[in-house]
Design an enzyme around this catalytic site. Structure first.
Site, PDB file in Angstrom:
ATOM      1  N   THR A   1     -19.326   4.655  26.903  1.00 39.11           N
ATOM      2  CA  THR A   1     -20.270   5.586  27.457  1.00 39.11           C
ATOM      3  C   THR A   1     -21.628   4.960  27.174  1.00 39.11           C
ATOM      4  O   THR A   1     -22.030   4.513  26.149  1.00 39.11           O
ATOM      5  CB  THR A   1     -20.153   6.802  26.421  1.00 39.11           C
ATOM      6  OG1 THR A   1     -18.795   7.409  26.657  1.00 39.11           O
ATOM      7  CG2 THR A   1     -21.194   7.968  27.097  1.00 39.11           C
TER       8      THR A   1
ATOM      9  N   GLY B   1     -22.891   8.430  23.739  1.00 41.20           N
ATOM     10  CA  GLY B   1     -23.458   7.376  23.974  1.00 41.20           C
ATOM     11  C   GLY B   1     -23.576   6.343  22.665  1.00 41.20           C
ATOM     12  O   GLY B   1     -23.514   5.203  22.923  1.00 41.20           O
TER      13      GLY B   1
ATOM     14  N   CYS C   1     -19.457   6.047  21.481  1.00 42.45           N
ATOM     15  CA  CYS C   1     -18.502   5.511  22.364  1.00 42.45           C
ATOM     16  C   CYS C   1     -18.687   4.084  23.235  1.00 42.45           C
ATOM     17  O   CYS C   1     -19.754   4.229  23.904  1.00 42.45           O
ATOM     18  CB  CYS C   1     -17.869   6.566  23.370  1.00 42.45           C
ATOM     19  SG  CYS C   1     -16.700   5.982  24.427  1.00 42.45           S
TER      20      CYS C   1
ATOM     21  N   SER D   1      -5.747  -3.816  36.922  1.00 42.12           N
ATOM     22  CA  SER D   1      -6.854  -3.120  36.003  1.00 42.12           C
ATOM     23  C   SER D   1      -7.380  -2.144  37.324  1.00 42.12           C
ATOM     24  O   SER D   1      -7.449  -1.946  38.076  1.00 42.12           O
ATOM     25  CB  SER D   1      -7.933  -3.979  35.488  1.00 42.12           C
ATOM     26  OG  SER D   1      -7.485  -4.654  34.477  1.00 42.12           O
TER      27      SER D   1
END
Length: 181
Positions: free
Chosen positions: A171, A165, A168, A2
């Site tokens: 965010t 924000g 999402c 990752s």
């Protein structure tokens, strides 16, 4: 393996001023928030240039260094430095592997720089990248269109990031905001 990624960067030019905002969230893989207060917007070239990144953190640091070197090499000429970075990024075997995007701006110009060789200057003085970029871009365009004298570039950048924000999951509301006059 990752990687650390996911963010939102928003930049706007409005009424003779430029502002760039970025959130602070760093996500590892698709499920774990590793940091809430990362600074993804930086001042370069003696504070005359703003740069923000979305993508792999380590890759972005490499690109910041390369871009700052290009700025120095070309005497602060933002467009020339961006084009030369994009050319090197696309043609260099090692740099081609980097997974990030940059928004760079000075008081006169705003540019998107990508590893595929694009250097794009928007028609409307607004750019956004990252996982929440489309949300921030939509909010920012609406705000700029209807702002008149009521909102500054700083106000628009902050509100656009706050909107992203709220929508999402990659965010957050830990916003870094820089402004050029």
């Amino acid at each position: 393996m990752s990687s650390f990624h996911a963010t939102t960067i928003f930049a706007v030019q409005h009424k003779g001023k430029s502002a760039m905002a970025g959130d602070g969230q760093v996500t590892f893989g698709q499920a774990v928030v590793m940091k809430h207060t990362a600074k993804k917007v930086r001042r370069l070239f003696g504070g005359k240039v703003l740069a923000g990144f979305a993508g792999s953190v380590a890759d972005a640091f490499t690109l910041f260094e390369k871009f700052e070197t290009k700025l120095e090499e070309y005497g602060g000429n933002l467009k020339r430095a961006a084009v030369e970075l994009a050319k090197e990024w696309r043609s260099d075997k090692m740099l081609r592997q980097l997974e990030a995007m940059l928004i760079v701006m000075n008081k006169d110009s705003i540019l998107l720089v990508s590893g595929t060789g694009e250097v794009i200057e928007p028609d409307d003085g607004i750019l956004a990248i990252g996982s929440g970029g489309n949300y921030a871009l939509s909010a920012g365009r609406a705000l700029k269109t209807h702002a008149g004298d009521h909102l500054t570039a700083r106000d628009i950048a902050k509100a656009a990031l706050e909107t992203a924000g709220e929508i999402c999951v990659y965010t957050n509301d830990q916003i870094t905001l820089e402004e050029l006059e």
